[in-house]
Design an enzyme around this catalytic site. Structure first.
Site, short mmCIF file in Angstrom:
data_model
loop_
_atom_site.label_atom_id
_atom_site.label_comp_id
_atom_site.label_asym_id
_atom_site.label_seq_id
_atom_site.Cartn_x
_atom_site.Cartn_y
_atom_site.Cartn_z
N ASP A 138 0.85 -1.20 0.00
CA ASP A 138 0.00 0.00 0.00
C ASP A 138 0.88 1.25 0.00
O ASP A 138 1.85 1.32 0.77
CB ASP A 138 -0.86 0.09 1.26
CG ASP A 138 -1.79 -1.08 1.47
OD1 ASP A 138 -1.50 -2.19 0.99
OD2 ASP A 138 -2.83 -0.88 2.14
N ASP B 292 -0.55 -2.77 -4.28
CA ASP B 292 -1.77 -2.81 -3.46
C ASP B 292 -2.39 -1.42 -3.51
O ASP B 292 -2.08 -0.66 -4.43
CB ASP B 292 -1.45 -3.29 -2.03
CG ASP B 292 -2.66 -3.93 -1.35
OD1 ASP B 292 -3.74 -3.32 -1.35
OD2 ASP B 292 -2.53 -5.04 -0.80
N ASP B 293 -3.23 -1.05 -2.53
CA ASP B 293 -3.91 0.24 -2.62
C ASP B 293 -2.94 1.39 -2.84
O ASP B 293 -1.89 1.47 -2.20
CB ASP B 293 -4.70 0.51 -1.33
CG ASP B 293 -5.89 -0.42 -1.17
OD1 ASP B 293 -6.63 -0.61 -2.15
OD2 ASP B 293 -6.08 -0.95 -0.06
N HIS C 47 -4.02 -1.39 -6.51
CA HIS C 47 -5.42 -1.73 -6.30
C HIS C 47 -6.34 -0.52 -6.31
O HIS C 47 -7.49 -0.62 -5.92
CB HIS C 47 -5.59 -2.52 -4.99
CG HIS C 47 -4.94 -3.86 -5.01
ND1 HIS C 47 -5.00 -4.75 -3.96
CD2 HIS C 47 -4.19 -4.48 -5.97
CE1 HIS C 47 -4.33 -5.85 -4.26
NE2 HIS C 47 -3.81 -5.72 -5.47
N ARG D 186 -12.79 2.85 -5.20
CA ARG D 186 -13.39 1.79 -4.38
C ARG D 186 -13.76 2.30 -2.99
O ARG D 186 -12.97 2.98 -2.34
CB ARG D 186 -12.38 0.64 -4.27
CG ARG D 186 -12.74 -0.40 -3.23
CD ARG D 186 -12.09 -1.72 -3.50
NE ARG D 186 -10.68 -1.78 -3.15
CZ ARG D 186 -10.02 -2.93 -2.90
NH1 ARG D 186 -10.65 -4.09 -2.98
NH2 ARG D 186 -8.74 -2.90 -2.60
N LYS E 215 -14.87 0.30 0.41
CA LYS E 215 -15.06 -1.06 0.94
C LYS E 215 -15.38 -0.99 2.43
O LYS E 215 -14.65 -0.37 3.21
CB LYS E 215 -13.84 -1.95 0.67
CG LYS E 215 -12.48 -1.30 0.90
CD LYS E 215 -11.31 -2.24 0.57
CE LYS E 215 -9.96 -1.53 0.66
NZ LYS E 215 -8.78 -2.37 0.52
#
Ligand code: NAG
Ligand code: NAG
Ligand code: NAG
Ligand code: NAG
Length: 360
Positions: free
Chosen positions: A181, A202-203, A224, A255, A257
């Site tokens: 991340d 990742d993010d 991500h 996103r 989540k």
């Protein structure tokens, strides 16, 4: 970078023994080349130049509790010994601090030593890279980070600006880097992240708690996407603006989540002017079943949300737009110029009538 009136570390040490209180009042420009000198002297320094520092294995470059107003300047290459531990490799705290670097400098995590196709939950224990916890009324400017072993920046501060940071984890794409991340945000108030350049796995951004947060003019490659969450455990994420950014060849675009069976709140989030391309899984996704797919619950309200001018492409095997809400927990959304295409339509559920689930 030119620093006038540089006090060598040796003479500073001599002075420290003589008159510490006097030292705290005086302007001190400190140049460090040796890791061991930093901890005992840092609190006297108005300028902390860190020249080609090598941080021993299993230790943090500890820049916490700095003198108010201090400038930290990384010079050359900062490197770290190898140990399997949680890190962080660097931690900074204080008030009105500026952290920057001279041109061409780099913090090199040499992450390949840890990468093993496992993230934080398996394989080798990997150190987080850079922690800004209680780095208040401060700026991190133009820092360049290479090959983070796992999560890169953990931000947990008030009134912090992170500007022009570059995170280049591109070596990790085919060497098993996971959970890298770029920016993990928790307990942050009045945070701005601007002009970030990220290539990771990742993010690009993950905000799981905080208020009044701005992310703008970002470039995110390979990861991500730009995420709120995952939100659960009673956390609130509120008043966030994510604007004028590109997300390229990534798993997700934008996103939100939240966790099934949890409470919390996601309120007043705006995504505006986001360009997507080559998104492999979900172009735009709101999911309330993050930890338990197929079981969205409504304990976390996702409301006052704006998606405005979100455009670009996802790839054939992915989905353009996926909205999976609990009953009545997604409301008051503004949906304008959302145009994502190239992938499939998803079977969305419980989404507000103002939104749309199909490609446009
Ligand atoms: C956030 O910024 C606003 C406006 O500058 C200020 O009034 C507020 O005190 C800040 N919040 C924190 C937690 O410092
Ligand atoms: C929503 O958040 C933005 C900051 O991102 C803020 O400027 C605005 O006042 C907030 N709106 C409400 C109704 O709180
Ligand atoms: C949209 O974002 C791009 C960067 O991705 C920027 O160049 C452009 O100026 C932005 N447009 C507006 C209207 O802000
Ligand atoms: C939705 O927003 C409107 C005005 O922006 C507000 O009056 C209303 O209370 C909101 N609805 C809910 C359920 O919060």
């Amino acid at each position: 970078m030119h620093i006038s009136n540089i006090l060598s570390v040796a003479s500073l040490a001599a002075l420290t023994a003589a008159a510490p209180s006097e030292l705290e009042r005086r302007q001190q420009n400190c140049v460090f080349t040796d890791f061991d000198k930093i901890a005992p002297l840092k609190k006297y320094c108005d300028v902390i130049a860190l020249r080609n520092i090598h941080v021993p294995a299993g230790k943090s470059l500890d820049l916490t509790d700095l003198k108010t107003g201090a400038h930290v300047i990384f010079e050359g290459k900062t490197t770290f010994g190898y140990a399997e531990w949680d890190g962080p490799l660097v931690k900074v705290s204080g008030k009105q601090i500026t952290v920057r670097q001279t041109e061409g400098s780099v913090l090199d995590g040499e992450g390949a030593r840890w990468w093993d196709y496992h993230g934080g939950n398996g394989g080798k224990t990997k150190p987080h890279f850079f922690s800004a916890h209680n780095l208040d009324d401060s700026r991190i400017e133009g820092i360049s980070v290479k090959n983070s072993p796992v999560h890169c920046f953990s931000l947990d501060s008030k009134n912090l600006v992170v500007s022009g940071v570059k995170i280049d984890n591109s070596d990790g794409d085919d060497k098993g880097a996971y959970n890298t991340d770029a920016f993990d945000v928790a307990h942050s108030y009045n945070l701005t992240i601007e002009n970030a350049w990220v290539h990771n796995q990742d993010d690009c951004l993950a905000i799981n708690q905080g208020d009044n947060i701005r992310f703008t003019n970002g470039y995110c490659y390979g990861g991500h996407g730009l995420s709120i969450g995952s939100v659960g455990d009673g956390n609130t994420v509120s008043n966030v603006e994510i604007t004028n950014s590109q997300i390229i060849n990534s798993m997700n675009g934008v996103r939100i989540k939240t966790k099934s069976g949890h409470t919390g709140e996601v309120r007043n989030i705006t995504y505006r002017n986001i360009t997507l391309s080559g998104i492999t899984d979900y172009g735009l996704i709101v999911q309330q079943d993050y930890n338990n797919p197929g079981h969205a619950t409504n304990g976390i309200k996702v409301h006052e949300i704006t998606f405005d001018n979100i455009h670009g492409t996802a790839t054939q095997k992915g989905y353009n737009i996926a909205l999976t809400c609990g009953e009545g927990s997604c409301y008051n959304w503004t949906w304008k110029n959302v145009k994502i295409h190239g992938a499939r339509d998803y079977k969305c559920q419980n989404y507000p009538s103002t939104a749309s689930c199909s490609a446009a």
